[in-house]
Enzyme design. Structure first.
Site, PDB file in Angstrom:
ATOM      1  N   ARG A  51       0.813  -1.225   0.000  1.00 36.09           N
ATOM      2  CA  ARG A  51       0.000   0.000   0.000  1.00 36.09           C
ATOM      3  C   ARG A  51       0.842   1.268   0.000  1.00 36.09           C
ATOM      4  NH1 ARG A  51      -3.131  -1.265   5.306  1.00 36.09           N
ATOM      5  NH2 ARG A  51      -0.935  -1.679   5.706  1.00 36.09           N
ATOM      6  N   LYS A 148       3.656 -18.984   5.930  1.00 37.14           N
ATOM      7  CA  LYS A 148       3.093 -19.427   7.197  1.00 37.14           C
ATOM      8  C   LYS A 148       2.765 -18.192   8.033  1.00 37.14           C
ATOM      9  CE  LYS A 148       6.223 -19.785  10.880  1.00 37.14           C
ATOM     10  NZ  LYS A 148       6.921 -20.405  11.912  1.00 37.14           N
ATOM     11  N   ASP A 177       7.048 -23.844   3.737  1.00 40.96           N
ATOM     12  CA  ASP A 177       7.615 -24.118   5.048  1.00 40.96           C
ATOM     13  C   ASP A 177       9.113 -24.107   4.785  1.00 40.96           C
ATOM     14  OD1 ASP A 177       8.815 -25.155   7.278  1.00 40.96           O
ATOM     15  OD2 ASP A 177       7.155 -26.487   7.750  1.00 40.96           O
ATOM     16  N   HIS A 178       9.781 -23.033   5.200  1.00 42.85           N
ATOM     17  CA  HIS A 178      11.171 -22.872   4.749  1.00 42.85           C
ATOM     18  C   HIS A 178      12.079 -23.993   5.245  1.00 42.85           C
ATOM     19  CE1 HIS A 178      11.461 -20.742   8.615  1.00 42.85           C
ATOM     20  NE2 HIS A 178      12.703 -21.147   8.598  1.00 42.85           N
ATOM     21  N   LYS A 182      15.718 -26.435   3.339  1.00 44.79           N
ATOM     22  CA  LYS A 182      17.086 -26.588   3.858  1.00 44.79           C
ATOM     23  C   LYS A 182      17.757 -27.787   3.208  1.00 44.79           C
ATOM     24  CE  LYS A 182      16.323 -24.536   8.389  1.00 44.79           C
ATOM     25  NZ  LYS A 182      17.338 -23.490   8.460  1.00 44.79           N
ATOM     26  N   GLU A 216      16.319 -22.770  20.025  1.00 45.20           N
ATOM     27  CA  GLU A 216      16.740 -21.401  19.711  1.00 45.20           C
ATOM     28  C   GLU A 216      17.291 -20.753  20.978  1.00 45.20           C
ATOM     29  OE1 GLU A 216      13.814 -19.326  16.790  1.00 45.20           O
ATOM     30  OE2 GLU A 216      12.597 -20.525  18.134  1.00 45.20           O
ATOM     31  N   ASP A 235       3.535 -22.538  16.382  1.00 48.63           N
ATOM     32  CA  ASP A 235       4.570 -21.833  15.616  1.00 48.63           C
ATOM     33  C   ASP A 235       5.627 -22.790  15.058  1.00 48.63           C
ATOM     34  OD1 ASP A 235       5.578 -19.262  14.762  1.00 48.63           O
ATOM     35  OD2 ASP A 235       7.246 -19.553  16.146  1.00 48.63           O
ATOM     36  N   HIS A 240       7.036 -27.043  11.185  1.00 51.52           N
ATOM     37  CA  HIS A 240       8.429 -27.451  10.945  1.00 51.52           C
ATOM     38  C   HIS A 240       8.743 -28.848  11.490  1.00 51.52           C
ATOM     39  CE1 HIS A 240       8.838 -23.405   9.738  1.00 51.52           C
ATOM     40  NE2 HIS A 240       9.075 -22.879  10.913  1.00 51.52           N
ATOM     41  N   LYS A 331      12.445 -21.664  22.917  1.00 55.10           N
ATOM     42  CA  LYS A 331      13.215 -20.426  22.819  1.00 55.10           C
ATOM     43  C   LYS A 331      14.054 -20.262  24.079  1.00 55.10           C
ATOM     44  CE  LYS A 331      10.213 -17.989  19.691  1.00 55.10           C
ATOM     45  NZ  LYS A 331      11.180 -18.003  18.598  1.00 55.10           N
TER      46      LYS A 331
HETATM   47  P1  NAP Z   1       5.421  -7.050   7.633  1.00 58.25           P
HETATM   48  O1  NAP Z   1       6.832  -6.661   7.885  1.00 58.25           O
HETATM   49  O2  NAP Z   1       4.352  -6.525   8.548  1.00 58.25           O
HETATM   50  O3  NAP Z   1       5.073  -6.628   6.139  1.00 58.25           O
HETATM   51  C1  NAP Z   1       3.785  -6.704   5.610  1.00 58.25           C
HETATM   52  C2  NAP Z   1       3.832  -6.240   4.172  1.00 58.25           C
HETATM   53  O4  NAP Z   1       2.506  -6.327   3.642  1.00 58.25           O
HETATM   54  C3  NAP Z   1       4.263  -4.791   3.998  1.00 58.25           C
HETATM   55  O5  NAP Z   1       4.976  -4.684   2.785  1.00 58.25           O
HETATM   56  C4  NAP Z   1       2.937  -4.045   3.922  1.00 58.25           C
HETATM   57  O6  NAP Z   1       3.153  -2.828   3.258  1.00 58.25           O
HETATM   58  C5  NAP Z   1       2.124  -5.045   3.112  1.00 58.25           C
HETATM   59  N1  NAP Z   1       0.674  -4.914   3.303  1.00 58.25           N
HETATM   60  C6  NAP Z   1      -0.004  -4.876   4.468  1.00 58.25           C
HETATM   61  N2  NAP Z   1      -1.333  -4.731   4.237  1.00 58.25           N
HETATM   62  C7  NAP Z   1      -1.488  -4.677   2.889  1.00 58.25           C
HETATM   63  C8  NAP Z   1      -2.602  -4.513   2.033  1.00 58.25           C
HETATM   64  N3  NAP Z   1      -3.838  -4.367   2.505  1.00 58.25           N
HETATM   65  N4  NAP Z   1      -2.385  -4.526   0.712  1.00 58.25           N
HETATM   66  C9  NAP Z   1      -1.149  -4.655   0.192  1.00 58.25           C
HETATM   67  N5  NAP Z   1      -0.045  -4.813   0.964  1.00 58.25           N
HETATM   68  C10 NAP Z   1      -0.211  -4.804   2.285  1.00 58.25           C
HETATM   69  O7  NAP Z   1       5.239  -8.638   7.626  1.00 58.25           O
HETATM   70  P2  NAP Z   1       6.360  -9.751   7.315  1.00 58.25           P
HETATM   71  O8  NAP Z   1       7.114 -10.013   8.558  1.00 58.25           O
HETATM   72  O9  NAP Z   1       7.108  -9.372   6.099  1.00 58.25           O
HETATM   73  O10 NAP Z   1       5.458 -11.017   7.065  1.00 58.25           O
HETATM   74  C11 NAP Z   1       4.742 -11.251   5.876  1.00 58.25           C
HETATM   75  C12 NAP Z   1       4.127 -12.640   5.933  1.00 58.25           C
HETATM   76  O11 NAP Z   1       5.170 -13.598   6.050  1.00 58.25           O
HETATM   77  C13 NAP Z   1       3.232 -12.866   7.152  1.00 58.25           C
HETATM   78  O12 NAP Z   1       2.204 -13.771   6.790  1.00 58.25           O
HETATM   79  C14 NAP Z   1       4.143 -13.544   8.137  1.00 58.25           C
HETATM   80  O13 NAP Z   1       3.442 -14.343   9.051  1.00 58.25           O
HETATM   81  C15 NAP Z   1       4.987 -14.384   7.203  1.00 58.25           C
HETATM   82  N6  NAP Z   1       6.301 -14.750   7.739  1.00 58.25           N
HETATM   83  C16 NAP Z   1       7.188 -13.800   8.076  1.00 58.25           C
HETATM   84  C17 NAP Z   1       8.433 -14.165   8.552  1.00 58.25           C
HETATM   85  C18 NAP Z   1       9.462 -13.135   8.896  1.00 58.25           C
HETATM   86  O14 NAP Z   1      10.570 -13.554   9.236  1.00 58.25           O
HETATM   87  N7  NAP Z   1       9.172 -11.871   8.835  1.00 58.25           N
HETATM   88  C19 NAP Z   1       8.763 -15.526   8.700  1.00 58.25           C
HETATM   89  C20 NAP Z   1       7.829 -16.477   8.326  1.00 58.25           C
HETATM   90  C21 NAP Z   1       6.614 -16.081   7.841  1.00 58.25           C
HETATM   91  P3  NAP Z   1       2.094  -1.598   3.399  1.00 58.25           P
HETATM   92  O15 NAP Z   1       1.808  -1.415   4.848  1.00 58.25           O
HETATM   93  O16 NAP Z   1       2.797  -0.458   2.737  1.00 58.25           O
HETATM   94  O17 NAP Z   1       0.884  -2.017   2.631  1.00 58.25           O
END
Ligand code: NAP
Length: 484
Positions: A51, A148, A177-178, A182, A216, A235, A240, A331
């Site tokens: 967005r 996930k 599932d990363h 691996k 962890e 989680d 995993h 953890k």
């Molecule tokens: P994040 O840092 O909160 O990022 C969310 C992203 O989605 C941002 O780019 C946000 O940008 C965008 N977004 C939010 N609402 C939106 C909308 N209505 N339309 C379009 N874009 C939108 O989250 P994240 O950590 O990257 O995680 C993303 C997904 O991966 C989640 O499902 C999370 O559970 C999963 N995940 C993350 C990790 C990790 O290490 N971070 C690991 C495993 C899984 P704007 O606000 O500008 O729209």
């Protein structure tokens, strides 16, 4: 010795959530590394979508920073980053509105492989799937990648599957599932099914028990709010550890084909016995030096969410009846390590007598750090002291055995994204697998809630609550020490 890089077909990849944490830390640096390796053809295009109002140049700067910060640059020549950035674009899109969709549709070239990465919260999956169709961006060849957590119980997982199935066929859905990306996890299959040595012994006649540990050292950190609604069971175990359990326990598939492998994994999950209360221990970490305890971390002084769980799992089939699997994850434990230990049974009769002691073969598969395998073999202790036996490790670290290039093995995300482009679903979870895993997990969590159970405290930097030690000790066994 590391396998050749085979370029994938040119593609357009849209990353919804392209400015988010996951995209910055994993997806974009990973894509850059694949670009450096020559696996991504230069005519491919990567489009960030979120967005936030950013110009394409601002997003490119964001990508450059992410690559510099998260180690995308190893083994890359000067100038390649600038070249990679020319393949990057950005569109402002709201998953829940109509802003930006027509512009995005105009940028995606249908003649190439099209993939859409949903790197956003699961609450947006259905909206994205619906709009991809409404704006005529997806066809039968398109692929979607979803992150996930895939649901928080069976009902939510079913609802998510249904919302995707309205617009995409199962063969188009890549649930990440990363752990499955691996190197060592895939090696589990190579070791089991590529060698004659192990498979004849891979059953309850020869294996006493199997331990799977994912430990962890970090706490919940900045993810406290999310984690406290989830806990270690949701989680880590449901996804995993369950995937590791499946790969270690499944029957040999007839061929290395996505559905053949996933059918066998599903059979393992369906053969899992319910877990009884005395077969599971939950824990919550206490304070450590300069570190608050779990409840302070999640800002809930009465939280009953577990940051540790240890459980005994039984698989009811011919191969595994009588061989327990002990799973543990947590953890703020003593060391950051993930490993699987296969403990073989004692030789049926010791010709060396009781004084030779008890010796067992153990196969340890290390997922991290230092991916590799160790097999403990019993030999004679060298020297003139008579027939004394000692267990020595046959140790194979992949980095040592396969040369310096092995240290440059692609990160799990890199491999998995390339598999999406190739259209290979072997290392992705199928919808029925995820639902079966929740169907097994749900009653365990509901049982805790019904009994009002509170997790046992454990010291930060320890091996978890003492009750986990007692649980396995009741079976006359011990956990392998958590160490590097
Ligand atoms: P994040 O840092 O909160 O990022 C969310 C992203 O989605 C941002 O780019 C946000 O940008 C965008 N977004 C939010 N609402 C939106 C909308 N209505 N339309 C379009 N874009 C939108 O989250 P994240 O950590 O990257 O995680 C993303 C997904 O991966 C989640 O499902 C999370 O559970 C999963 N995940 C993350 C990790 C990790 O290490 N971070 C690991 C495993 C899984 P704007 O606000 O500008 O729209």
């Amino acid at each position: 010795m590391v396998s050749r890089v085979i370029p994938v077909d040119p593609f357009d990849l849209v990353i919804f959530g392209g400015t988010g944490d996951l995209a910055r830390r994993k997806i974009l640096p990973g894509l850059f590394r694949r670009y450096c390796s020559g696996q991504i053809p230069p005519q491919s295009q990567i489009i960030g979508a979120a967005r936030g109002e950013h110009s394409a140049d601002e997003f490119r700067e964001m990508v450059a920073q992410a690559v510099r910060e998260f180690g995308g640059g190893r083994a890359c020549e000067d100038g390649t980053l600038d070249e990679f950035l020319t393949r990057i674009d950005y569109v402002t899109v709201d998953a829940r509105g109509d802003t930006g969709w027509s512009e995005l549709a105009g940028k995606v070239r249908k003649e190439l492989v099209n993939a859409f990465y949903f790197s956003v919260g699961p609450g947006l999956f259905g909206d994205l799937a619906e709009r991809l169709h409404r704006f005529d961006m997806a066809d039968d060849e398109s692929r979607i990648v979803v992150e996930k957590p895939f649901g928080r119980d069976l009902a939510t997982a079913k609802a998510l599957n249904a919302s995707l199935a309205k617009h995409f066929d199962e063969t188009q859905i890549y649930r990440i599932d990363h752990y499955l990306g691996k190197e060592t996890v895939q090696n589990l299959m190579a070791v089991r099914f590529g060698n004659m040595l192990f498979e004849p012994l891979w059953n309850s006649q020869y294996i006493d028990h199997i331990q799977i540990t994912v430990a962890e050292t970090v706490g919940v950190g900045g993810r406290g709010g999310y984690y406290d609604k989830s806990g270690a069971m949701r989680d880590m175990v449901q996804n995993h550890l369950m995937q590791l359990l499946c790969l270690i326990a499944m029957e040999p598939p007839a061929k290395f084909d996505p559905d053949a492998v996933r059918d066998e994994k599903l059979k393992v999950i369906r053969a899992l016995e319910p877990v009884l209360p005395h077969q599971i221990v939950r824990g919550q970490y206490g304070a450590g030096p300069d570190q608050p305890d779990y409840r302070t971390h999640v800002e809930d002084p009465s939280s009953k969410t577990e940051s540790f769980v240890a459980l005994k799992v039984a698989i009811s089939n011919w191969r595994w009846a009588g061989t327990p699997f002990y799973l543990r994850t947590g953890k703020r434990l003593k060391a950051r390590t993930s490993e699987i230990t296969v403990v073989f049974k004692d030789a049926p009769h010791s010709i060396f007598g009781a004084e030779a002691g008890r010796h067992r073969n153990e196969l340890r598969i290390r997922l991290q750090p230092n991916e590799g395998m160790t097999l403990d073999v019993t030999i004679k202790e060298p020297g003139p002291g008579g027939m004394r036996l000692v267990d020595v490790p046959l140790d194979m670290s992949f980095a040592e055995a396969l040369g310096p290039e092995a240290a440059d093995i692609p990160d799990a995300y890199e491999r998995l994204i390339m598999d999406v482009i190739r259209g290979n679903q072997t290392l992705f979870m199928r919808g029925d697998e995820v639902e079966a895993a929740w169907a097994w997990t749900d009653p365990i969590i509901e049982g805790w809630q019904a009994r009002g159970e509170v997790p046992k405290p454990y010291d930060s930097g320890s091996e978890g609550p003492t009750d986990a030690v007692a649980m396995i000790a009741r079976d006359g066994r011990v956990w392998r020490e958590i160490k590097l």
